[in-house]
Design a protein around this motif. Structure first.
Motif, PDB file in Angstrom:
ATOM      1  N   GLN A   1       0.840  -1.214   0.000  1.00 20.26           N
ATOM      2  CA  GLN A   1       0.000   0.000   0.000  1.00 20.26           C
ATOM      3  C   GLN A   1       0.866   1.253   0.000  1.00 20.26           C
ATOM      4  O   GLN A   1       0.896   2.017   0.980  1.00 20.26           O
ATOM      5  N   PRO A   2       1.615   1.521  -1.067  1.00 21.54           N
ATOM      6  CA  PRO A   2       2.505   2.703  -1.083  1.00 21.54           C
ATOM      7  C   PRO A   2       1.739   4.020  -1.009  1.00 21.54           C
ATOM      8  O   PRO A   2       2.232   5.007  -0.455  1.00 21.54           O
ATOM      9  N   ARG A   3       0.530   4.070  -1.562  1.00 21.44           N
ATOM     10  CA  ARG A   3      -0.240   5.321  -1.530  1.00 21.44           C
ATOM     11  C   ARG A   3      -0.581   5.714  -0.101  1.00 21.44           C
ATOM     12  O   ARG A   3      -0.513   6.895   0.264  1.00 21.44           O
ATOM     13  N   ALA A   4      -0.929   4.731   0.741  1.00 18.14           N
ATOM     14  CA  ALA A   4      -1.238   5.040   2.144  1.00 18.14           C
ATOM     15  C   ALA A   4       0.001   5.561   2.864  1.00 18.14           C
ATOM     16  O   ALA A   4      -0.089   6.488   3.685  1.00 18.14           O
ATOM     17  N   ILE A   5       1.170   4.986   2.556  1.00 16.67           N
ATOM     18  CA  ILE A   5       2.411   5.439   3.201  1.00 16.67           C
ATOM     19  C   ILE A   5       2.725   6.865   2.792  1.00 16.67           C
ATOM     20  O   ILE A   5       3.086   7.717   3.626  1.00 16.67           O
ATOM     21  N   MET A   6       2.591   7.211   1.507  1.00 16.36           N
ATOM     22  CA  MET A   6       2.868   8.584   1.045  1.00 16.36           C
ATOM     23  C   MET A   6       1.865   9.571   1.629  1.00 16.36           C
ATOM     24  O   MET A   6       2.230  10.699   1.990  1.00 16.36           O
ATOM     25  N   THR A   7       0.611   9.158   1.747  1.00 19.50           N
ATOM     26  CA  THR A   7      -0.402  10.048   2.332  1.00 19.50           C
ATOM     27  C   THR A   7      -0.082  10.355   3.787  1.00 19.50           C
ATOM     28  O   THR A   7      -0.221  11.497   4.245  1.00 19.50           O
ATOM     29  N   ALA A   8       0.369   9.339   4.545  1.00 19.44           N
ATOM     30  CA  ALA A   8       0.746   9.566   5.935  1.00 19.44           C
ATOM     31  C   ALA A   8       1.916  10.540   6.024  1.00 19.44           C
ATOM     32  O   ALA A   8       1.940  11.435   6.890  1.00 19.44           O
ATOM     33  N   GLY A   9       2.908  10.382   5.131  1.00 16.41           N
ATOM     34  CA  GLY A   9       4.034  11.328   5.120  1.00 16.41           C
ATOM     35  C   GLY A   9       3.599  12.743   4.797  1.00 16.41           C
ATOM     36  O   GLY A   9       4.088  13.716   5.397  1.00 16.41           O
ATOM     37  N   LEU A  10       2.650  12.892   3.864  1.00 19.03           N
ATOM     38  CA  LEU A  10       2.146  14.221   3.510  1.00 19.03           C
ATOM     39  C   LEU A  10       1.433  14.875   4.692  1.00 19.03           C
ATOM     40  O   LEU A  10       1.583  16.077   4.945  1.00 19.03           O
ATOM     41  N   VAL A  11       0.658  14.086   5.445  1.00 23.05           N
ATOM     42  CA  VAL A  11      -0.035  14.620   6.619  1.00 23.05           C
ATOM     43  C   VAL A  11       0.966  15.119   7.649  1.00 23.05           C
ATOM     44  O   VAL A  11       0.779  16.185   8.271  1.00 23.05           O
ATOM     45  N   LEU A  12       2.067  14.361   7.848  1.00 25.13           N
ATOM     46  CA  LEU A  12       3.093  14.814   8.798  1.00 25.13           C
ATOM     47  C   LEU A  12       3.719  16.126   8.357  1.00 25.13           C
ATOM     48  O   LEU A  12       4.015  17.004   9.188  1.00 25.13           O
ATOM     49  N   LEU A  13       3.924  16.312   7.055  1.00 25.32           N
ATOM     50  CA  LEU A  13       4.485  17.580   6.566  1.00 25.32           C
ATOM     51  C   LEU A  13       3.508  18.732   6.759  1.00 25.32           C
ATOM     52  O   LEU A  13       3.918  19.872   7.042  1.00 25.32           O
ATOM     53  N   ILE A  14       2.213  18.449   6.628  1.00 22.59           N
ATOM     54  CA  ILE A  14       1.207  19.503   6.856  1.00 22.59           C
ATOM     55  C   ILE A  14       1.221  19.963   8.309  1.00 22.59           C
ATOM     56  O   ILE A  14       1.005  21.141   8.619  1.00 22.59           O
ATOM     57  N   LEU A  15       1.528  19.026   9.232  1.00 26.37           N
ATOM     58  CA  LEU A  15       1.580  19.385  10.654  1.00 26.37           C
ATOM     59  C   LEU A  15       2.700  20.383  10.961  1.00 26.37           C
ATOM     60  O   LEU A  15       2.711  20.980  12.043  1.00 26.37           O
ATOM     61  N   LEU A  16       3.654  20.555  10.036  1.00 22.89           N
ATOM     62  CA  LEU A  16       4.731  21.539  10.237  1.00 22.89           C
ATOM     63  C   LEU A  16       4.192  22.959  10.387  1.00 22.89           C
ATOM     64  O   LEU A  16       4.821  23.822  11.031  1.00 22.89           O
ATOM     65  N   PHE A  17       3.027  23.218   9.801  1.00 30.39           N
ATOM     66  CA  PHE A  17       2.482  24.571   9.819  1.00 30.39           C
ATOM     67  C   PHE A  17       1.740  24.896  11.119  1.00 30.39           C
ATOM     68  O   PHE A  17       1.280  26.018  11.311  1.00 30.39           O
ATOM     69  N   ILE A  18       1.616  23.927  12.002  1.00 27.61           N
ATOM     70  CA  ILE A  18       0.984  24.189  13.300  1.00 27.61           C
ATOM     71  C   ILE A  18       2.033  24.769  14.231  1.00 27.61           C
ATOM     72  O   ILE A  18       3.097  24.168  14.439  1.00 27.61           O
ATOM     73  N   PRO A  19       1.806  25.940  14.812  1.00 28.32           N
ATOM     74  CA  PRO A  19       2.807  26.577  15.702  1.00 28.32           C
ATOM     75  C   PRO A  19       3.129  25.686  16.899  1.00 28.32           C
ATOM     76  O   PRO A  19       2.248  25.073  17.497  1.00 28.32           O
ATOM     77  N   GLY A  20       4.421  25.612  17.202  1.00 29.94           N
ATOM     78  CA  GLY A  20       4.863  24.857  18.370  1.00 29.94           C
ATOM     79  C   GLY A  20       5.180  23.396  18.108  1.00 29.94           C
ATOM     80  O   GLY A  20       5.681  22.708  19.009  1.00 29.94           O
ATOM     81  N   MET A  21       4.876  22.873  16.926  1.00 25.94           N
ATOM     82  CA  MET A  21       5.160  21.465  16.636  1.00 25.94           C
ATOM     83  C   MET A  21       6.659  21.260  16.407  1.00 25.94           C
ATOM     84  O   MET A  21       7.341  22.151  15.885  1.00 25.94           O
TER      85      MET A  21
END
Length: 688
Positions: free
Chosen positions: A269-289
């Protein structure tokens, strides 16, 4: 030494019992604690690497032994804590110091959390799963046993494989039943750990203050370290065993070890793995993370998923290229029909008939075509081998071909060019054979099983498991078709024994009994007569595997001037062990008998006509007898046995001749054809 190893488990259990009585020094206690940790780790690793729970069938007993071992260590450690002022070995002290870190309150909280995780989450969940698995496994046992019988009758498996499968089904039910009880042991172990911890702390503090004169701070420091250390060295192995318990009872649909299944299914399931990585990168924009950690993990998951996706696409492209290459291979130019049949010798190919043919509608082709993954030919090969071993006759090649004259889901079976059976299959469904008393109703399309005429239903694949729980026997479409083919061939096998096959059988016997062949065939017993004898035996379901005995008796009978029927009867008596084995189950044979008055009436009415000797009874007498036999045969259907009528040797052939056109599945035997070491149970008696 060998005897000592054979009794190692018994000695180990005795040692555990002694731990409850004999005090251990801190050194020996450390050894026992380390052994406990090692054994628990080995059990956990084994549970992760097995493919099926039955590979570790000793686990319920092992669970009891390891729990008793931990309790023995707890008793010994408690004795040392209370009598040696908290001195219970280096392992306990090291665990206590490491967890407490100078703060007893924090240490106790961590210890309580570990206990609760094991007790509430792992143990309780494993207990519930084991309970449900035990109930469902027991409910599904009858259906699984019938499925094994269906596979055996269709030739998919041998008798030895069927015996092993039945044993595995029984062992599986016993295993889950034992696991249901064994999980209660784990639950009690967790409760006992809390009690022992409280005893160590309260009892140790009381002894320290009242007997040793220690201050409260010193008592808290000494006994809290010992108590927490003792609790941890027992609960960590207990946690490992509880985890192993949960893994074993939840691995119902695994195809390999846990490591193999996890890696195979995650990496698919490579698509699920890439989606999880993308979500982690989106969390970079939350202050304090924490940005470095999120960036590294997110980018890593995206790279891994992309590489896996690329690898999967390359594999798919390679498969596509291979298929395209096969399609582009130049096909042999076919000769025009007019040109081909210009040669008169080629016309003769049109007038021959195949011994056995099976024609299919368009939808059933994937089940037959080996290029599409069909396994029909493999199943036919297995049936041919099984039938040859059982009956002594080699089934000729079966021609499989599609037919536009049939509906898409239909098939038909031909013997020597003429249709003898027909059926219909729903490829995307399963056939569920209805039991006599189903535990519940299942949705499906009503039908009749083609081989045995059993009321059935075509059900969707998602209803398969529930149908088995309700007691239905669930069969896949290919097995339905193969079973119908095999039963049809069995009924018509005597038609397939031609002169050429008879000669082949005689030539095969020449390798082991050359003198018998030289003295009897074809001098005394011609090939024509031998063929008629073998056909007569096969028609009544008697194996011809013991050809040496058949030919030996036939030669003596023919030399004595016996006709064909009398010769066959003498051969049947010589094959009494074979006949008994075929119709006897567990040392018992259930039969229908003819009343003495009816047999006497039949003997008195034997007359010789144009077609030989026959029984001539009044029509109302025959009708009355046939009606009684029909009622008695229903009992055999309930017992899942072949119906057998037992009569005297004088009448056997003539009774068979009278009943064969009406009841083709009825077997007529004589008392002389049954060995003396079995019990005959009469379940019906036919009166005049």
């Amino acid at each position: 030494m060998k005897r000592l190893l054979n009794n190692a488990v018994a000695l180990f259990v005795i040692t555990i019992i002694l731990l409850l009585i004999i005090p251990l020094s801190p050194f020996l206690l450390d050894v026992m604690i380390i052994i406990n940790m090692a054994v628990s780790m080995v059990i956990l690793l084994i549970s992760m690497n097995i493919k099926t729970p039955l590979e570790f069938s000793i686990f319920p007993s092992l669970l009891l032994i390891t729990t008793l071992f931990r309790l023995g260590i707890n008793v010994s450690s408690t004795r040392n804590i209370l009598t040696r002022q908290g001195e219970a070995g280096q392992v306990i002290k090291a665990f206590g110091d490491f967890v407490l870190q100078g703060n007893p309150v924090v240490g106790f909280i961590i210890f309580i959390i570990i206990i609760l995780v094991q007790f509430i989450v792992i143990t309780k969940g494993a207990e519930r799963v084991a309970e449900v698995a035990a109930r469902f496994t027991l409910d599904a046992m009858p259906g699984k046993q019938m499925a094994v019988d269906a596979d055996l009758s269709s030739g998919l498996i041998t008798e030895e494989q069927a015996r092993k499968r039945r044993s595995d089904i029984q062992r599986e039910a016993d295993f889950y039943g034992a696991m249901d009880g064994a999980t209660k042991i784990v639950k009690g172990d967790a409760i006992m750990s809390l009690i022992i911890t409280a005893v160590n702390l309260i009892g140790g503090s009381a002894i320290g203050i009242l007997q040793s004169g220690m201050g409260f701070t010193e008592v808290l420091s000494v006994y809290s370290i010992a108590t927490i250390g003792d609790g941890l060295v027992s609960q960590i192995p207990a946690l490992l065993i509880s985890t192993a318990t949960g893994m074993i009872v939840t691995r119902s649909v695994s195809e390999g070890s846990l490591n193999t299944d996890v890696s195979k299914q995650f990496l698919a399931q490579p698509r699920a793995i890439m989606t999880a990585g993308l979500v982690l990168l989106i969390l970079l924009f939350i202050p304090g993370m924490p940005k470095p950690q999120l960036l590294i993990l997110g980018a890593g998951l995206i790279v891994v998923g992309w590489r896996l996706s690329k690898k999967i696409k390359e594999a798919a492209y390679a498969d596509g290229q291979q298929e395209e290459k096969k399609r582009q291979e130049p096909e042999k130019e076919e000769q025009a029909p007019e040109e081909y049949y210009r040669d008169i010798n080629n016309v003769y190919s049109l007038i021959g008939v195949e011994p056995i043919e099976m024609e299919f509608g368009y939808s059933l082709i994937p089940l037959v075509d080996e290029a599409s993954g069909g396994k029909m030919m493999n199943r036919i090969v297995i049936f041919r081998r099984q039938y040859a071993q059982e009956m002594g006759l080699v089934i000729p090649s079966i021609r499989l071909r599609d037919s536009a004259a049939l509906n898409t889901n239909q098939y038909r079976i031909k013997i020597k060019g003429e249709e003898v059976a027909r059926g219909e299959i729903l490829v995307d469904y399963y056939l569920a054979l209805e039991p006599s008393n189903p535990a519940g109703e299942i949705d499906g399309i009503e039908t009749i099983e083609p081989a045995y005429g059993i009321p059935s239903k075509w059900i969707l694949p998602e209803n398969k498991e529930m149908a088995e729980i309700y007691g239905y026997t669930v069969i896949d479409p290919l097995s339905v078709m193969v079973t119908h083919l095999s039963e049809t061939v069995r009924r018509h096998a005597y038609e397939l024994l031609n002169r050429q096959e008879t000669v082949q059988l005689a030539e095969s016997l020449k390798k082991t009994a050359p003198e018998l062949i030289q003295d009897s065939v074809p001098g005394i017993v011609s090939y024509s007569l031998l063929q008629k004898i073998l056909v007569g035996l096969l028609k009544e379901g008697i194996p011809i595997k013991d050809l040496e005995t058949i030919l030996d008796v036939a030669a003596d009978a023919v030399s004595a001037g016996n006709d064909l029927n009398m010769t066959v009867e003498k051969i049947r008596c010589a094959l009494k062990r074979t006949i008994t084995r075929k119709f006897c189950q567990e040392g018992q044979m259930k039969v229908i008998t003819l009343d003495a008055d009816l047999e006497r009436m039949m003997v008195e009415n034997l007359i010789k006509g144009e077609n030989g000797i026959q029984i001539s009874l009044r029509p109302d007498t025959v009708q009355h007898m046939i009606t009684q036999i029909g009622e008695e045969m229903k009992k055999f259907a309930d017992l899942s046995r072949e119906p057998v009528i037992l009569t005297s040797q004088v009448l056997r052939f003539y009774v068979y001749q009278l009943l064969e056109p009406i009841y083709q599945g009825l077997y007529v035997l004589s008392f002389q054809e049954i060995t003396n070491n079995i019990q005959i149970q009469v379940i019906g008696n036919i009166k005049p």
